[in-house]
Enzyme design. Structure first.
Site, PDB file in Angstrom:
ATOM      1  N   GLY A 230     -13.918 -23.140 -12.946  1.00 38.43           N
ATOM      2  CA  GLY A 230     -13.908 -22.952 -11.643  1.00 38.43           C
ATOM      3  C   GLY A 230     -15.144 -23.942 -11.004  1.00 38.43           C
ATOM      4  O   GLY A 230     -15.274 -25.092 -11.363  1.00 38.43           O
TER       5      GLY A 230
ATOM      6  N   LYS B  83     -18.021 -23.881 -12.154  1.00 36.58           N
ATOM      7  CA  LYS B  83     -18.938 -24.206 -13.198  1.00 36.58           C
ATOM      8  C   LYS B  83     -18.671 -25.330 -13.837  1.00 36.58           C
ATOM      9  O   LYS B  83     -19.190 -25.693 -15.064  1.00 36.58           O
ATOM     10  CB  LYS B  83     -19.238 -22.887 -14.232  1.00 36.58           C
ATOM     11  CG  LYS B  83     -20.098 -21.940 -13.407  1.00 36.58           C
ATOM     12  CD  LYS B  83     -20.149 -20.565 -14.375  1.00 36.58           C
ATOM     13  CE  LYS B  83     -18.970 -19.802 -14.608  1.00 36.58           C
ATOM     14  NZ  LYS B  83     -19.082 -18.639 -15.293  1.00 36.58           N
ATOM     15  N   GLY B  84     -17.327 -25.909 -13.686  1.00 39.00           N
ATOM     16  CA  GLY B  84     -17.069 -27.177 -14.240  1.00 39.00           C
ATOM     17  C   GLY B  84     -15.775 -26.828 -15.268  1.00 39.00           C
ATOM     18  O   GLY B  84     -15.038 -25.905 -15.158  1.00 39.00           O
TER      19      GLY B  84
ATOM     20  N   ASP C 250      -8.722 -25.080  -0.222  1.00 39.87           N
ATOM     21  CA  ASP C 250      -7.867 -24.062  -0.791  1.00 39.87           C
ATOM     22  C   ASP C 250      -7.779 -24.849  -2.193  1.00 39.87           C
ATOM     23  O   ASP C 250      -7.561 -25.770  -2.778  1.00 39.87           O
ATOM     24  CB  ASP C 250      -6.218 -24.373  -0.148  1.00 39.87           C
ATOM     25  CG  ASP C 250      -5.342 -23.724  -0.889  1.00 39.87           C
ATOM     26  OD1 ASP C 250      -5.637 -22.760  -1.699  1.00 39.87           O
ATOM     27  OD2 ASP C 250      -4.187 -23.730  -0.278  1.00 39.87           O
TER      28      ASP C 250
ATOM     29  N   THR D  55      -5.840 -23.382  -4.417  1.00 40.97           N
ATOM     30  CA  THR D  55      -4.615 -23.212  -5.150  1.00 40.97           C
ATOM     31  C   THR D  55      -4.242 -24.723  -5.452  1.00 40.97           C
ATOM     32  O   THR D  55      -4.119 -25.549  -5.130  1.00 40.97           O
ATOM     33  CB  THR D  55      -3.601 -22.867  -4.077  1.00 40.97           C
ATOM     34  OG1 THR D  55      -4.154 -21.723  -3.259  1.00 40.97           O
ATOM     35  CG2 THR D  55      -2.265 -22.289  -4.837  1.00 40.97           C
TER      36      THR D  55
ATOM     37  N   GLY E 200      -5.994 -26.032 -11.111  1.00 40.61           N
ATOM     38  CA  GLY E 200      -6.289 -25.875 -12.227  1.00 40.61           C
ATOM     39  C   GLY E 200      -5.127 -26.694 -12.589  1.00 40.61           C
ATOM     40  O   GLY E 200      -5.190 -27.372 -13.913  1.00 40.61           O
ATOM     41  N   ASP E 201      -3.918 -26.766 -12.329  1.00 43.68           N
ATOM     42  CA  ASP E 201      -2.895 -27.433 -12.687  1.00 43.68           C
ATOM     43  C   ASP E 201      -3.119 -28.872 -12.592  1.00 43.68           C
ATOM     44  O   ASP E 201      -2.596 -29.547 -13.233  1.00 43.68           O
ATOM     45  CB  ASP E 201      -1.595 -27.096 -11.838  1.00 43.68           C
ATOM     46  CG  ASP E 201      -1.183 -25.839 -12.001  1.00 43.68           C
ATOM     47  OD1 ASP E 201      -1.165 -25.152 -13.105  1.00 43.68           O
ATOM     48  OD2 ASP E 201      -1.018 -24.941 -10.965  1.00 43.68           O
TER      49      ASP E 201
ATOM     50  N   CYS F 183      -8.293 -32.180  -4.841  1.00 44.67           N
ATOM     51  CA  CYS F 183      -7.398 -31.116  -4.645  1.00 44.67           C
ATOM     52  C   CYS F 183      -7.727 -29.965  -3.899  1.00 44.67           C
ATOM     53  O   CYS F 183      -6.808 -29.746  -2.895  1.00 44.67           O
ATOM     54  CB  CYS F 183      -6.981 -30.485  -5.889  1.00 44.67           C
ATOM     55  SG  CYS F 183      -5.527 -29.138  -5.804  1.00 44.67           S
TER      56      CYS F 183
ATOM     57  N   VAL G 187      -7.693 -29.945   0.102  1.00 39.74           N
ATOM     58  CA  VAL G 187      -6.130 -30.185   0.880  1.00 39.74           C
ATOM     59  C   VAL G 187      -5.522 -28.715   0.778  1.00 39.74           C
ATOM     60  O   VAL G 187      -5.465 -28.000  -0.482  1.00 39.74           O
ATOM     61  CB  VAL G 187      -5.464 -31.257   0.366  1.00 39.74           C
ATOM     62  CG1 VAL G 187      -4.032 -31.241   1.159  1.00 39.74           C
ATOM     63  CG2 VAL G 187      -6.170 -32.481   0.632  1.00 39.74           C
TER      64      VAL G 187
END
Length: 212
Positions: free
Chosen positions: A127, A129-130, A153, A155, A158-159, A189, A192
C-alpha cells in the site's frame, strides 16, 4: 465501499466468476496458454480452474504469477506447486501464513514461511509503504510508492501493480526496474475512479517514469 481518502473495502460475491465453467475445461482453451508469455491468476475463480490453468502453463514453461486476492480459504498445494511468483498484499500475507505483518521484519518472516510452502519468489504489495520483492536466499528489493498528485480511488491498484510487474518481467527488465514500472502504473491507477477505467496505458506509465 470507497472511503473519503480513496481507500476501499471490498465485498466479493462470486456470481458468474465462480460458476458457468465447463467441467472439464476444454483442451483447446488450455492449449492457448502454451503461447502465453506469462499467466496471471487470482482467486475469484474456482481453485480447480486455477490449478488446471497453472499446470498447463507450467508444462509449457510459462511463468505463473498468483495474486492472492479473492477467496480466503487456504491455497491448494497443487496450485502452490505451480506458482513461480506469489503476490499478496500485507493483509493477505498475514492470513496466508498466520503470522503478523505490521513491520517489514515481520513481513520478511512471513515470506520465509511462503518459501517453506514451496514458493521461491514473493511480490508483496504494501500500500502506502510501497512494495518488496523477495527471492529465497537473496536480499529483498524494496520499492517506495511513486506519490500520486491526488488519491481518488485505490480500487484495482494492486491488480494494476501485479500486471505491470508481469509486463516488465517478461520484457526482460531487471527486477528493480520491474518494481519501479509497477509502482508508476499503480500511482496513475489511484488517481482515477473505478477498477478498469483506472488502469493506465503504457505511454502514460513511461511518461511518468521519464518525469521522475
Amino acid at each position: 465501499m470507497l472511503q473519503a481518502d480513496g481507500s476501499n473495502s471490498i465485498i466479493i460475491v462470486g456470481g458468474a466468476n465462480m460458476s458457468c465453467w465447463p467441467d472439464p475445461l476444454r483442451g483447446q482453451d488450455l492449449e492457448l496458454l502454451s503461447k502465453a508469455a506469462v499467466l496471471l491468476l487470482q482467486r475469484e475463480v474456482p481453485d480447480r480452474v486455477n490449478v488446471l490453468a497453472a499446470r498447463a502453463a507450467k508444462k509449457s514453461g510459462v511463468p505463473v504469477i498468483l495474486d492472492v486476492g479473492g477467496v480466503e480459504s487456504p491455497i491448494p498445494k497443487e496450485l502452490m506447486d505451480c506458482v513461480d511468483i506469489l503476490s499478496p498484499n500485507e493483509t493477505e500475507l498475514a492470513r496466508l501464513t498466520g503470522m503478523p505483518t505490521e513491520s517489514f521484519e515481520e513481513i520478511a518472516g512471513a515470506v520465509v514461511k511462503c518459501h517453506e510452502m514451496g514458493v521461491k519468489q514473493v511480490l508483496v504489495k504494501l500500500g502506502a509503504k510501497g512494495s518488496a520483492f523477495f527471492v529465497e536466499g537473496e536480499e529483498p528489493i524494496r520499492q517506495p510508492i511513486i506519490p500520486a498528485a491526488l488519491v481518488v480511488d485505490t480500487t484495482g491498484a494492486g491488480d494494476t501493480f501485479t500486471a505491470a510487474f508481469a509486463v516488465a518481467l517478461v520484457e526482460g527488465k531487471p527486477r528493480r526496474e520491474c518494481l519501479k514500472f509497477a509502482a508508476a502504473a499503480a500511482s496513475l491507477c489511484v488517481q482515477v475512479k473505478g477498477a478498469i477505467p483506472s488502469m493506465p496505458e503504457r505511454k502514460a506509465v513511461e511518461e511518468l517514469l521519464e518525469s521522475l
